[in-house]
Write an enzyme that holds these catalytic residues in place. Structure first.
Site, PDB file in Angstrom:
ATOM      1  N   ARG A 577      42.507  39.280  46.577  1.00 32.16           N
ATOM      2  CA  ARG A 577      41.783  39.559  45.336  1.00 32.16           C
ATOM      3  C   ARG A 577      42.478  40.728  44.389  1.00 32.16           C
ATOM      4  O   ARG A 577      42.611  40.549  43.363  1.00 32.16           O
ATOM      5  CB  ARG A 577      40.473  39.789  45.621  1.00 32.16           C
ATOM      6  CG  ARG A 577      39.520  40.005  44.455  1.00 32.16           C
ATOM      7  CD  ARG A 577      38.064  40.162  44.331  1.00 32.16           C
ATOM      8  NE  ARG A 577      37.646  41.434  45.367  1.00 32.16           N
ATOM      9  CZ  ARG A 577      36.544  41.670  45.828  1.00 32.16           C
ATOM     10  NH1 ARG A 577      35.533  40.807  45.520  1.00 32.16           N
ATOM     11  NH2 ARG A 577      36.146  42.905  46.416  1.00 32.16           N
ATOM     12  N   LYS A 679      38.685  43.092  39.615  1.00 32.92           N
ATOM     13  CA  LYS A 679      37.966  44.439  40.024  1.00 32.92           C
ATOM     14  C   LYS A 679      38.886  45.582  39.388  1.00 32.92           C
ATOM     15  O   LYS A 679      39.382  46.434  39.956  1.00 32.92           O
ATOM     16  CB  LYS A 679      38.047  44.663  41.445  1.00 32.92           C
ATOM     17  CG  LYS A 679      36.731  45.622  42.145  1.00 32.92           C
ATOM     18  CD  LYS A 679      36.588  45.199  43.508  1.00 32.92           C
ATOM     19  CE  LYS A 679      35.476  46.053  43.909  1.00 32.92           C
ATOM     20  NZ  LYS A 679      34.239  46.038  43.466  1.00 32.92           N
ATOM     21  N   GLU A 715      25.822  39.220  36.373  1.00 25.50           N
ATOM     22  CA  GLU A 715      25.695  39.909  37.799  1.00 25.50           C
ATOM     23  C   GLU A 715      25.155  41.382  37.350  1.00 25.50           C
ATOM     24  O   GLU A 715      24.855  41.615  36.288  1.00 25.50           O
ATOM     25  CB  GLU A 715      27.057  40.125  38.224  1.00 25.50           C
ATOM     26  CG  GLU A 715      28.256  40.673  37.602  1.00 25.50           C
ATOM     27  CD  GLU A 715      29.460  40.807  38.288  1.00 25.50           C
ATOM     28  OE1 GLU A 715      29.773  41.673  39.136  1.00 25.50           O
ATOM     29  OE2 GLU A 715      30.536  40.052  37.945  1.00 25.50           O
TER      30      GLU A 715
END
Length: 832
Positions: A577, A679, A715
């Site tokens: 990721r 992220k 989210e």
């Protein structure tokens, strides 16, 4: 004394001091430091003497670009616990020290870096030698507005301007000669206080540095060629596009690189919602000219209210042009006669062509046009040129001076220097600085000289004292370095556990013993990293992470089994990721093996900080950031990979109790084409205002909706969301705006194994209001039940408890992570 005589006398006095060990010992006491040997003392004084003798720094002024040139000094101040900023001071330009858990590095709070804001302004040298600032109070007010949006403390307008002035005064030999460029100033406000969870930083730092520059674009003053980007937006409604947050810049680097590789100068962005209206260029506003009408996109929250933009609008109105601030459809590009860009860095830049959907439209450029007329007047005002012209004198004066705009150019040389500062404390009386025991000595003469000089010296006296003080810091750092060398990790500790109250762990930062650091070489390859004691790291004030938010982070946990063994949960997925995020943010990244090995080393070195079984976990924070210096909007030239750790318990203050969420309709977390799917630190600071507002009303967290229709779930602030109805579990699909959580992925697999139907789709907000259960997942939060959700003043309650779907899934996941349930999936890695 006159200024020249004062300057000469002070130089002689400094040289005299350097030759007198007695005199220098007194100066040492005043400055509060000790130096080893008189040679070092002589060198520092002579260094300042040579600088003061120079009218200009040794620079090729005819070939300035827009890259970083290190000047002499920078200004810095920090906020106190009450949010008030201390009296700042100048120090030698150099690296600054930051806690690895500082808000700017982890959540982009630099107005927002976790927080970070930047400003940009220029100092010009007039033909009469005066150094001028252009409308600095507008920069100060814009920073205050941005700080309010990003939940940050900010300096007052007066503090801001004073910090900028001191920086210019101390670096005035770096202000180019008239017509050769300017001294670009970068005020930077960022969250320097450490925090682990998503929250506003506890401390903020305001810093100003400068660099001599000329043209921002490589084309110089030639016309620009722009490319209209249709996929990735620069900002979105409900985001932070209307303020100068660092979170606005990192996500556009890839688009800029792609455009420049095809020969374009820069990118023109469209609105995020319809993709039909122009917004702005990567770092400048845009104007269209047709006849006597000048059109520019209105600043409605997604477009920065540029100070050059505002000034050009005022000049154009004074000249009789009709200026419209409104929505500008992209189709109007085909009808325009001229197009130009404005910004502090770019000035007023002509656009020669714009390419949209493979169609290239060309525009008029050259002398005698509207663009050149506006640019000439603006530059004349900024550089104090042409104010005596018979025809234009009144118009130019009206734009600049307070009688017209309340924003004026500030003549630096007319300001009274600040008081002498020693360690930030103002000293009102210099007559008591030196002892008077030896009358007639050089010390008494220096005492009188300094008293006389304080009112006439342009360069603040505390600049010189501060540099002498800096040697004390360097000596202290050298001694500290020798001590730290003896503290290399041995992995031997008599204590099995650190001295902690394991029963009352929260999610605050408790630094473990060691951190891991690895640098990226110039060829894009990461060198072998190493462990060192946890402590502050050094960064250039112009580091990419501080100025443009170029950084990503990860989160993973280490658990202790009942037999004492340490377990990591799916670290390879974090590594992959991070690689995906690095590609999106135009950064190199460690290999999967490098990442996992570094996490293991960090965990093992800090094993005494891993809580006992069932008491919590050791939270591991890998952080990849642009650490190399950069001035213009561009990728950093160097990158640093850091891992630090902290023992943690429950993320939410509710512990394992059910959460109360609030559906946010004003602010959004991410938009299509943005960086919401990775992220990036730029995703987090912009949500702090909404989060703070919700928590003040008693809610646990925010549930965000999509940026386009505001009807579909995305989210929570830092975790994914699931909706349960019967045997069906739904979660929003990761379509680029939603982070692909590793806990999310694991819970979906566990649920499928238990016979639930798991659906990834667009989840309408109405489905939430009709659900049986709702729960959140994330590395920090684990699997957390939701007790209520409030949407449009309607509060819905959900099932919770031991028999809930949420609790069943959580029990299996925690069992695998802690080793109480057999890992048949190969998710757990044992640290040997």
């Amino acid at each position: 004394f006159g200024e020249q005589q004062a300057h000469t006398t002070f130089v002689m006095a400094l040289r005299c001091l350097s030759q007198s060990s007695t005199a220098f010992s007194y100066l040492s006491k005043i400055c509060g430091f000790r130096m080893h040997g008189t040679k070092a003392a002589v060198s520092v004084v002579e260094e300042h003497v040579s600088e003061m003798d120079e009218e200009y720094a040794d620079v090729d002024w005819d070939n300035l670009g827009f890259s970083l040139v290190r000047t002499d000094y920078m200004f810095a101040t920090r906020s106190s616990g009450e949010g008030n900023f201390e009296q700042g001071c100048l120090s030698r330009y150099g690296n600054i020290e930051l806690n690895p858990a500082a808000g700017i590095l982890n959540y982009g709070q630099a107005k927002a870096s976790k927080h970070g804001l930047i400003e940009g302004m220029k100092a010009y040298r007039g033909e009469n030698g005066r150094v001028l600032l252009f409308r600095p109070e507008l920069n100060a007010m814009r920073m205050k507005k941005g700080a309010e949006r990003m939940c940050m403390h900010s300096p007052s307008v007066q503090q801001f301007i004073e910090g900028v002035k001191q920086t210019v005064l101390a670096n005035r030999r770096w202000v180019p000669p008239p017509g050769k460029g300017s001294l670009y100033l970068r005020p930077l406000l960022f969250g320097s206080g450490a925090s682990l969870g998503l929250s506003a930083a506890s401390e903020f730092t305001f810093l100003v540095f400068g660099s001599p520059v000329q043209n921002y674009f490589k084309e110089g003053t030639s016309a620009l060629d722009l490319y209209v980007e249709e996929v990735i937006p620069r900002a979105y409604i409900g985001g932070s596009g209307g303020v100068k947050a660092i979170s606005n810049y990192g996500p556009v680097l890839e688009v800029m690189r792609r455009a420049k590789a095809r020969g374009f100068s820069d990118v023109l962005y469209l609105d995020a919602e319809t993709k039909k209206n122009i917004e702005e260029v990567s770092a400048s506003n845009i104007f269209l000219v047709k006849g006597n009408t000048i059109v520019t996109p209105a600043t409605t929250g997604t477009i920065l209210g540029g100070i050059t933009r505002k000034s050009v609008i005022e000049i154009a109105i004074d000249l009789g042009y009709k200026v419209e601030e409104r929505v500008v459809p992209v189709e109007e590009l085909k009808e325009a006669e001229e197009v130009f860009c404005t910004g502090t860095a770019t000035g007023v830049a002509s656009v020669g062509s714009i390419t949209y959907q493979n169609t290239r439209t060309e525009y008029k450029v050259g002398d005698g046009l509207v663009t050149q007329q506006l640019r000439s007047i603006l530059v004349g005002i900024q550089t104090d040129v042409g104010k005596t012209n018979d025809v234009e004198r009144t118009q130019r004066t009206e734009v600049v001076y307070p009688t017209k705009t309340s924003a004026s150019d500030v003549a630096i040389t007319s300001q009274v220097p600040p008081p002498l500062l020693i360690f930030g404390a103002p000293i009102k009386e210099t007559n008591h600085l030196f002892t008077t025991k030896d009358k007639g000595s050089v010390i008494v003469k220096m005492n009188k000289t300094i008293s006389s000089l304080r009112k006439s010296l342009v360069l603040p006296l505390h600049v010189h004292i501060r540099t002498l003080q800096s040697f004390s810091k360097y000596n202290a750092q050298a001694a500290s370095a020798l001590q730290e060398e003896r503290k290399k990790p041995t992995y031997q500790d008599d204590n099995e556990y650190a001295d902690m109250d394991w029963d009352n762990l929260g999610f605050g930062l408790t630094p473990a013993d060691y951190m891991y650091v690895m640098k990226c070489s110039k060829d894009g390859e990461f060198t072998k990293g190493e462990l060192s004691r946890f402590g502050n790291i050094q960064l250039s004030p112009s580091a990419g992470v501080l100025n443009y938010g170029q950084a990503i982070y990860e989160g993973t946990k280490v658990y202790r089994k009942e037999n004492g063994k340490l377990l990591l949960f799916r670290p390879d997925h974090n590594a992959v990721r991070m690689q995906l995020g690095a590609e999106r943010m135009l950064m190199p990244s460690p290999s999967v093996d490098q990442f996992v090995d570094a996490v293991k080393q960090t965990a093992f070195a800090n094993k005494r900080w891993v809580p006992p079984s069932g008491k919590g976990s050791l939270y591991i924070r890998p952080l990849l950031m642009g650490s190399g210096p950069v001035l213009g909007l561009a990728p950093a030239p160097e990158y640093t990979f850091i891992i630090y750790a902290s023992p943690v318990g429950n993320y939410f203050k509710e512990g394992t109790a059910a959460l109360n969420l609030y559906v946010e309709e004003e602010y959004v977390r991410a938009a299509p084409g943005g960086a919401g799917g990775v992220k990036s630190i730029t995703n987090y600071a912009p949500v702090l205002k909404a989060l703070s507002r919700a928590k003040s009303r008693g809610f646990s967290d925010i549930l965000y909706l999509d940026a386009v229709k505001k009807k579909y779930l995305e989210e929570a602030s830092s975790c994914n969301v699931f909706v349960v109805k019967g045997r069906t579990i739904s979660t929003p699909a990761t379509n680029g705006t939603i982070l692909e959580g590793i806990t999310r992925k694991s819970v979906m697999e566990i649920a499928s194994d238990q016979g639930y139907k798991v659906v990834e789709k667009a989840v309408h907000v109405d489905e939430v209001m009709d659900a049986d259960e709702v729960f959140c997942t994330g590395t920090a939060v684990g699997v957390a039940p939701v007790g209520t959700i409030t949407y449009q003043d309607k509060r819905i309650r959900y099932e919770t408890g031991d028999e809930s779907v949420c609790q069943k899934l959580r029990s299996v996941l925690v069992g695998i992570q802690t080793g109480t349930i057999e890992d048949t999936k190969g998710w757990v890695t044992c640290i040997n």
